[in-house]
Scaffold this active site. Structure first.
Site, PDB file in Angstrom:
ATOM      1  N   HIS A 152      54.087  39.494  46.873  1.00 58.60           N
ATOM      2  CA  HIS A 152      54.688  40.834  46.916  1.00 58.60           C
ATOM      3  C   HIS A 152      53.963  41.800  45.973  1.00 58.60           C
ATOM      4  O   HIS A 152      54.533  42.822  45.577  1.00 58.60           O
ATOM      5  CB  HIS A 152      56.176  40.789  46.565  1.00 58.60           C
ATOM      6  CG  HIS A 152      56.925  39.695  47.255  1.00 58.60           C
ATOM      7  ND1 HIS A 152      57.411  39.812  48.543  1.00 58.60           N
ATOM      8  CD2 HIS A 152      57.238  38.430  46.850  1.00 58.60           C
ATOM      9  CE1 HIS A 152      58.015  38.688  48.893  1.00 58.60           C
ATOM     10  NE2 HIS A 152      57.904  37.836  47.888  1.00 58.60           N
ATOM     11  N   SER A 282      32.007  59.784  43.243  1.00 58.98           N
ATOM     12  CA  SER A 282      32.848  60.946  43.532  1.00 58.98           C
ATOM     13  C   SER A 282      32.066  62.214  43.259  1.00 58.98           C
ATOM     14  O   SER A 282      31.311  62.292  42.288  1.00 58.98           O
ATOM     15  CB  SER A 282      34.115  60.913  42.652  1.00 58.98           C
ATOM     16  OG  SER A 282      34.796  62.151  42.689  1.00 58.98           O
TER      17      SER A 282
END
Length: 477
Positions: A152, A282
């Site tokens: 999870h 970026s």
């Protein structure tokens, strides 16, 4: 490259030159001519009035396709197959009367599609094998390196970096099994005629059923196939396209799962995909190292998984012996699925060969959580020293909740060990607790499972496909 009209990224940006060639006009139309030669040879061998000189003339022009003639003819007659029959006949005047004899358009169209899919699946298999080899090397290298495992996406129990890689490998093994099954089961359509009844060939062979059956097998032999599908309409069943794209979609699923894990690991600074010396992460943030290759794998995988619906719809909606509403969809969906999967596997090989692991970061993340995971062992040791199991369980629960609150609310290090060491009910020092916190003691059989999987499952696959190994992948952009 043309700059004033649309060009698919799947022909310019992502796939290899080898896969691009398989879906090129040259591959398609040269295969048409090979099929026409195979048909003429088989018909001659079965007694039709076809001469060796005619066949030799066909062979002499099998490669030099006169595209200009075919293109001009198609504008006039609006039929691609008959345009190429005409163009071939212009080059082979002595043989033009026997080109495509008894056949319908699907003789070249469908048989060529099956041939190309077989070649494309063979190339995909080669790339899966090399991806498996790359991941196997990674798994073996890091089979003993403990790391925090998650369920999870919550910290669970330790595993090892190599064991995690076996999960990626196991998905690819299932994909390889599916691919080999479909690849081994592919056959040709053969020469079935307009509705699949071989009526035109029954006419040519004067009602001789055995010669009609022999014609199919001879064509299959000449094209390197084990045989032809025993029954069909005018086309081969479009479920075959669906089966093939289901295999490709399975590979996309596996690659997507891998790319997800790598992107999460890169966020945690535990494992990174390759990042080249002059690569820009970026345009705004010069410090960033974005996982662009893994992201591209996921993007292409999404496309392939959704594309698998196309042949399903086509197969489901065909009418009787054939309709032509398959053609435009089929020529886009099948080719682009292969081109995209090829691009995915190029990326998969490149990324898996260049993964960068940061053991110190992995260790720090593991040690921040390990005290919680070690509490059961600590409790058992305290019970052996005379403690009450139920009382100790409650004390550990309380200490764990408080330690967790310190981590989450105050941003401080996990102090569970200090709390347990200060509790007289446990009769243990912090030094003794720290000695017990050896990560390798908490990974279960992960190293052994990795070794057993690599030797029992992966090694036989790589040994059986040794001739396919050695492939490297270059990323275009």
């Amino acid at each position: 490259m043309s700059t004033n009209n649309y060009t698919s990224p799947l022909s310019e940006r992502y796939p290899s030159k080898e896969m691009q060639y398989l879906f090129s006009p040259d591959m398609k139309f040269r295969t048409w001519r090979k099929l026409w030669i195979a048909l003429a040879e088989a018909e001659k061998e079965l007694g039709l009035a076809i001469t060796q000189e005619q066949i030799d003339q066909l062979k002499a022009h099998a490669e030099d396709i006169n595209y200009d003639v075919a293109k001009a003819r198609e504008k006039e007659v609006r039929h691609d197959v008959m345009s190429h029959v005409y163009a071939y006949g212009q080059q082979c005047p002595d043989a033009k009367g026997i080109i495509h004899l008894g056949a319908t358009s699907c003789y070249v169209g469908d048989n060529t599609d099956l041939i190309i899919m077989r070649e494309a699946l063979t190339l995909v298999k080669k790339k899966i094998i090399n991806t498996i080899a790359s991941l196997a090397k990674f798994a073996d290298t890091y089979k003993d390196l403990p790391t925090l495992a998650y369920t999870h996406y919550q910290a669970a129990q330790p595993t090892t970096v190599g064991k995690r890689a076996t999960l990626w490998l196991n998905d690819l093994v299932m994909d390889l099994q599916d691919l080999e099954y479909v690849l081994d089961s592919l056959k040709l359509l053969g020469s079935k005629g307009t509705t699949g009844s071989q009526a035109s060939f029954m006419e040519l062979f004067e009602g001789d059923h055995e010669k009609c059956k022999a014609l199919d097998q001879k064509i299959a032999d000449k094209m390197g196939f084990p045989g032809c599908y025993p029954v069909s309409g005018q086309t081969y069943s479009r479920k075959i396209d669906s089966r093939v794209l289901n295999v490709l979609a399975g590979i996309a699923q596996s690659a997507h799962k891998f790319s997800n894990d790598i992107r999460l690991l890169q966020h945690m600074k535990e494992v990174e995909e390759p990042f080249e010396k002059h690569q820009i992460g970026s345009s705004a943030m010069a410090y960033k190292r974005n996982p662009m290759r893994s992201e591209r794998m996921a993007a292409l995988a999404n496309y392939v998984m959704s594309d698998a619906m196309n042949p399903q719809l086509t197969a489901a909606t065909q009418w009787f012996e054939r309709t032509l509403d398959d053609s435009a969809n089929k020529r886009i969906s099948v080719s682009e699925a292969f081109l995209a999967v090829d691009g995915i596997l190029e990326l998969y090989i490149n990324v898996s060969n260049g993964l960068v692991v940061y053991p110190k970061v992995i260790e720090a993340h593991l040690m921040a959580e390990l005290p919680f995971m070690a509490t059961e062992n600590i409790m058992m040791d305290a019970v052996k020293a005379g403690g009450d199991r139920q009382e100790l369980h409650e004390r550990i629960r309380v200490h764990s909740m408080e330690a967790g609150k310190v981590v989450k609310e105050q941003g401080k290090p996990n102090d569970l060990l200090d709390r347990i060491a200060a509790d007289p009910a446990f009769h243990i020092t912090k030094e003794a607790l720290q000695k017990a916190l050896k990560p390798e003691n908490y990974v279960g059989r992960a190293p052994q499972q990795t070794t057993e999987f690599l030797s029992g499952v992966i090694k036989p696959i790589l040994s059986a496909n040794e001739a396919l190994l050695g492939l490297t992948a270059e990323i275009n952009v």
